[in-house]
Design a protein around this motif. Structure first.
Motif, PDB file in Angstrom:
ATOM      1  N   THR A   1       0.962   8.781  -1.066  1.00 28.79           N
ATOM      2  CA  THR A   1       1.040   7.420  -0.552  1.00 28.79           C
ATOM      3  C   THR A   1      -0.356   6.894  -0.272  1.00 28.79           C
ATOM      4  OG1 THR A   1       1.215   8.140   1.733  1.00 28.79           O
ATOM      5  CG2 THR A   1       3.279   7.834   0.531  1.00 28.79           C
ATOM      6  N   LEU A   2      -0.485   5.616  -0.334  1.00 22.98           N
ATOM      7  CA  LEU A   2      -1.720   4.945   0.065  1.00 22.98           C
ATOM      8  C   LEU A   2      -1.403   4.152   1.321  1.00 22.98           C
ATOM      9  CD1 LEU A   2      -3.047   3.600  -3.360  1.00 22.98           C
ATOM     10  CD2 LEU A   2      -3.746   5.647  -2.157  1.00 22.98           C
ATOM     11  N   GLN A   3      -2.315   4.151   2.254  1.00 22.11           N
ATOM     12  CA  GLN A   3      -2.127   3.400   3.488  1.00 22.11           C
ATOM     13  C   GLN A   3      -2.276   1.906   3.212  1.00 22.11           C
ATOM     14  OE1 GLN A   3      -1.254   4.837   6.494  1.00 22.11           O
ATOM     15  NE2 GLN A   3      -1.000   6.595   5.150  1.00 22.11           N
ATOM     16  N   ALA A   4      -1.653   1.113   4.064  1.00 20.76           N
ATOM     17  CA  ALA A   4      -1.758  -0.337   3.950  1.00 20.76           C
ATOM     18  C   ALA A   4      -2.969  -0.815   4.747  1.00 20.76           C
ATOM     19  CB  ALA A   4      -0.487  -0.992   4.476  1.00 20.76           C
ATOM     20  N   ILE A   5      -3.562  -1.898   4.263  1.00 22.17           N
ATOM     21  CA  ILE A   5      -4.690  -2.523   4.947  1.00 22.17           C
ATOM     22  C   ILE A   5      -4.359  -4.004   5.110  1.00 22.17           C
ATOM     23  CG2 ILE A   5      -5.960  -2.976   2.820  1.00 22.17           C
ATOM     24  CD1 ILE A   5      -8.555  -2.387   4.351  1.00 22.17           C
ATOM     25  N   SER A   6      -4.728  -4.574   6.235  1.00 22.76           N
ATOM     26  CA  SER A   6      -4.412  -5.981   6.498  1.00 22.76           C
ATOM     27  C   SER A   6      -5.347  -6.890   5.706  1.00 22.76           C
ATOM     28  CB  SER A   6      -4.558  -6.282   7.987  1.00 22.76           C
ATOM     29  OG  SER A   6      -5.923  -6.287   8.346  1.00 22.76           O
ATOM     30  N   PRO A   7      -4.906  -8.112   5.432  1.00 21.36           N
ATOM     31  CA  PRO A   7      -5.784  -9.061   4.739  1.00 21.36           C
ATOM     32  C   PRO A   7      -7.103  -9.302   5.479  1.00 21.36           C
ATOM     33  CG  PRO A   7      -3.531  -9.863   4.692  1.00 21.36           C
ATOM     34  CD  PRO A   7      -3.543  -8.657   5.600  1.00 21.36           C
TER      35      PRO A   7
ATOM     36  N   PHE B   1      -3.503  -0.402 -17.416  1.00 24.01           N
ATOM     37  CA  PHE B   1      -4.283   0.260 -16.368  1.00 24.01           C
ATOM     38  C   PHE B   1      -4.937   1.536 -16.897  1.00 24.01           C
ATOM     39  CE2 PHE B   1      -4.948   2.838 -12.581  1.00 24.01           C
ATOM     40  CZ  PHE B   1      -5.541   1.917 -11.737  1.00 24.01           C
ATOM     41  N   ASP B   2      -6.240   1.641 -16.689  1.00 13.61           N
ATOM     42  CA  ASP B   2      -6.999   2.824 -17.084  1.00 13.61           C
ATOM     43  C   ASP B   2      -7.907   3.202 -15.919  1.00 13.61           C
ATOM     44  OD1 ASP B   2      -8.618   4.785 -18.179  1.00 13.61           O
ATOM     45  OD2 ASP B   2      -9.101   3.636 -19.976  1.00 13.61           O
ATOM     46  N   ARG B   3      -7.711   4.379 -15.374  1.00 20.13           N
ATOM     47  CA  ARG B   3      -8.478   4.794 -14.197  1.00 20.13           C
ATOM     48  C   ARG B   3      -9.981   4.822 -14.460  1.00 20.13           C
ATOM     49  NH1 ARG B   3      -9.551  10.354 -13.451  1.00 20.13           N
ATOM     50  NH2 ARG B   3      -9.113  11.546 -15.316  1.00 20.13           N
ATOM     51  N   HIS B   4     -10.382   4.922 -15.714  1.00 20.87           N
ATOM     52  CA  HIS B   4     -11.817   4.963 -16.046  1.00 20.87           C
ATOM     53  C   HIS B   4     -12.471   3.577 -15.960  1.00 20.87           C
ATOM     54  CE1 HIS B   4     -11.675   9.162 -16.937  1.00 20.87           C
ATOM     55  NE2 HIS B   4     -10.662   8.968 -17.767  1.00 20.87           N
TER      56      HIS B   4
ATOM     57  N   LEU C   1      -1.831   4.616  -9.181  1.00 18.55           N
ATOM     58  CA  LEU C   1      -3.026   3.965  -8.652  1.00 18.55           C
ATOM     59  C   LEU C   1      -3.918   4.957  -7.910  1.00 18.55           C
ATOM     60  CD1 LEU C   1      -1.317   0.697  -7.385  1.00 18.55           C
ATOM     61  CD2 LEU C   1      -2.615   1.016  -9.507  1.00 18.55           C
ATOM     62  N   ALA C   2      -3.305   5.850  -7.167  1.00 20.67           N
ATOM     63  CA  ALA C   2      -4.077   6.852  -6.426  1.00 20.67           C
ATOM     64  C   ALA C   2      -4.838   7.771  -7.376  1.00 20.67           C
ATOM     65  CB  ALA C   2      -3.161   7.655  -5.520  1.00 20.67           C
ATOM     66  N   ALA C   3      -4.325   7.936  -8.584  1.00 14.82           N
ATOM     67  CA  ALA C   3      -4.974   8.798  -9.574  1.00 14.82           C
ATOM     68  C   ALA C   3      -6.254   8.191 -10.143  1.00 14.82           C
ATOM     69  CB  ALA C   3      -3.998   9.113 -10.709  1.00 14.82           C
ATOM     70  N   ALA C   4      -6.585   6.975  -9.745  1.00 15.67           N
ATOM     71  CA  ALA C   4      -7.818   6.341 -10.226  1.00 15.67           C
ATOM     72  C   ALA C   4      -9.044   7.067  -9.679  1.00 15.67           C
ATOM     73  CB  ALA C   4      -7.846   4.868  -9.842  1.00 15.67           C
TER      74      ALA C   4
ATOM     75  N   PHE D   1     -10.525   7.113  -6.482  1.00 17.87           N
ATOM     76  CA  PHE D   1     -11.400   6.578  -5.438  1.00 17.87           C
ATOM     77  C   PHE D   1     -11.412   7.527  -4.243  1.00 17.87           C
ATOM     78  CE2 PHE D   1     -10.451   2.744  -7.811  1.00 17.87           C
ATOM     79  CZ  PHE D   1     -11.685   2.098  -7.813  1.00 17.87           C
ATOM     80  N   ARG D   2     -12.547   7.597  -3.542  1.00 17.23           N
ATOM     81  CA  ARG D   2     -12.633   8.458  -2.361  1.00 17.23           C
ATOM     82  C   ARG D   2     -11.745   7.939  -1.245  1.00 17.23           C
ATOM     83  NH1 ARG D   2     -15.509   5.868   1.470  1.00 17.23           N
ATOM     84  NH2 ARG D   2     -17.033   4.345   0.794  1.00 17.23           N
ATOM     85  N   GLU D   3     -11.524   6.609  -1.235  1.00 19.56           N
ATOM     86  CA  GLU D   3     -10.685   5.971  -0.229  1.00 19.56           C
ATOM     87  C   GLU D   3      -9.983   4.794  -0.888  1.00 19.56           C
ATOM     88  OE1 GLU D   3     -11.299   4.159   4.283  1.00 19.56           O
ATOM     89  OE2 GLU D   3     -13.027   4.949   3.195  1.00 19.56           O
ATOM     90  N   ALA D   4      -8.654   4.734  -0.767  1.00 16.72           N
ATOM     91  CA  ALA D   4      -7.899   3.670  -1.421  1.00 16.72           C
ATOM     92  C   ALA D   4      -6.753   3.211  -0.527  1.00 16.72           C
ATOM     93  CB  ALA D   4      -7.360   4.142  -2.764  1.00 16.72           C
ATOM     94  N   TYR D   5      -6.448   1.921  -0.642  1.00 17.57           N
ATOM     95  CA  TYR D   5      -5.411   1.289   0.166  1.00 17.57           C
ATOM     96  C   TYR D   5      -4.583   0.342  -0.678  1.00 17.57           C
ATOM     97  CZ  TYR D   5      -8.325   2.769   4.101  1.00 17.57           C
ATOM     98  OH  TYR D   5      -9.059   3.510   4.985  1.00 17.57           O
ATOM     99  N   ILE D   6      -3.486  -0.117  -0.078  1.00 19.61           N
ATOM    100  CA  ILE D   6      -2.660  -1.187  -0.627  1.00 19.61           C
ATOM    101  C   ILE D   6      -2.814  -2.384   0.299  1.00 19.61           C
ATOM    102  CG2 ILE D   6      -0.294  -1.951  -1.022  1.00 19.61           C
ATOM    103  CD1 ILE D   6       0.455   0.922  -1.599  1.00 19.61           C
ATOM    104  N   LEU D   7      -3.000  -3.562  -0.261  1.00 22.08           N
ATOM    105  CA  LEU D   7      -3.061  -4.768   0.562  1.00 22.08           C
ATOM    106  C   LEU D   7      -1.670  -5.031   1.124  1.00 22.08           C
ATOM    107  CD1 LEU D   7      -4.458  -7.237   1.751  1.00 22.08           C
ATOM    108  CD2 LEU D   7      -4.059  -8.408  -0.438  1.00 22.08           C
ATOM    109  N   GLN D   8      -1.546  -4.942   2.414  1.00 25.03           N
ATOM    110  CA  GLN D   8      -0.263  -5.128   3.096  1.00 25.03           C
ATOM    111  C   GLN D   8       0.275  -6.528   2.842  1.00 25.03           C
ATOM    112  OE1 GLN D   8      -0.586  -4.365   7.257  1.00 25.03           O
ATOM    113  NE2 GLN D   8       1.553  -4.755   7.666  1.00 25.03           N
ATOM    114  N   GLY D   9       1.427  -6.614   2.186  1.00 24.29           N
ATOM    115  CA  GLY D   9       2.036  -7.907   1.897  1.00 24.29           C
ATOM    116  C   GLY D   9       1.490  -8.601   0.669  1.00 24.29           C
ATOM    117  N   GLY D  10       0.496  -7.999   0.012  1.00 28.09           N
ATOM    118  CA  GLY D  10      -0.057  -8.531  -1.228  1.00 28.09           C
ATOM    119  C   GLY D  10      -0.658  -9.921  -1.096  1.00 28.09           C
ATOM    120  N   LEU D  11      -0.673 -10.618  -2.211  1.00 30.55           N
ATOM    121  CA  LEU D  11      -1.234 -11.966  -2.289  1.00 30.55           C
ATOM    122  C   LEU D  11      -0.539 -12.923  -1.323  1.00 30.55           C
ATOM    123  CD1 LEU D  11      -3.218 -13.772  -4.033  1.00 30.55           C
ATOM    124  CD2 LEU D  11      -1.210 -14.331  -5.377  1.00 30.55           C
TER     125      LEU D  11
END
Length: 177
Positions: A2-8, A47-50, A77-80, A82-92
């Motif tokens: 899982t990726l944690q959510a981050i606020s806008p 999508f290409d992690r490279h 997405l996590a397989a890309a 990154f040392r640290e990755a999140y999901i934008l909470q609620g998206g656009l």
């Protein structure tokens, strides 16, 4: 995984400091209609992690329109890497609700899946109306569209979406802006 959510608001702070890369996983036509300023387009369909090898030292934040598509593809997405990755909470949608800046182009077409829904729904309604007013054989049109939607759901291939993507109003926005 899982990726944690981050606020806008937190994302905006990281982006302003140059510490985050925002990755829009929607399709080019969706991105062309509206996107968060500074977001990089990396559609799930290609999508290409490279694509992010130069940005591995930054915080990655992935987003879509509402956050659902992002959450459904979290492992990919996590397989890309990154040392640290999140999901934008609620998206656009949440970004807009927070009053943060967006680039909007109302000349761009609505997203392809909405076009498919409008076209399919119109064809089903037309088939039913013509079956009632002209000939019961027109119900075959509704049946054909219904079968096509079932096929698209089962296989992941939507012929109607492919045809609509070729329309002139969609071809102008087929490549990333």
């Amino acid at each position: 995984m899982t990726l944690q959510a981050i606020s806008p608001d937190r994302l905006k702070t990281l982006m302003d400091a140059g510490q985050a890369v925002l990755i829009d996983i929607r399709e080019p036509s969706e991105h062309a209609r509206e996107h968060i300023l500074g977001a990089r387009l990396a559609p799930l369909s290609a999508f290409d992690r490279h694509d992010f090898d130069r940005d591995k030292d930054k915080v990655a934040v992935f987003h879509c329109k509402s956050g659902n598509r992002t959450a459904m593809n979290v492992t990919r997405l996590a397989a890309a890497g990154f040392r640290e990755a999140y999901i934008l909470q609620g998206g656009l949608d949440a970004w807009r609700k927070a009053g943060l800046p967006l680039h909007e182009n109302r000349d761009a077409p609505i997203d392809l899946m909405r076009q498919v829904q409008i076209t399919a729904g119109s064809m089903v309604a037309l088939g039913a109306l013509l079956a009632w007013l002209v000939s019961p054989w027109f119900i075959a049109l509704s049946g054909f569209v219904g079968a096509g939607l079932v096929f698209a759901g089962v296989t992941g291939f939507c012929g109607m979406a492919r045809l609509l993507a070729l329309m002139p109003w969609n071809r102008r926005f087929a490549t990333p802006a």
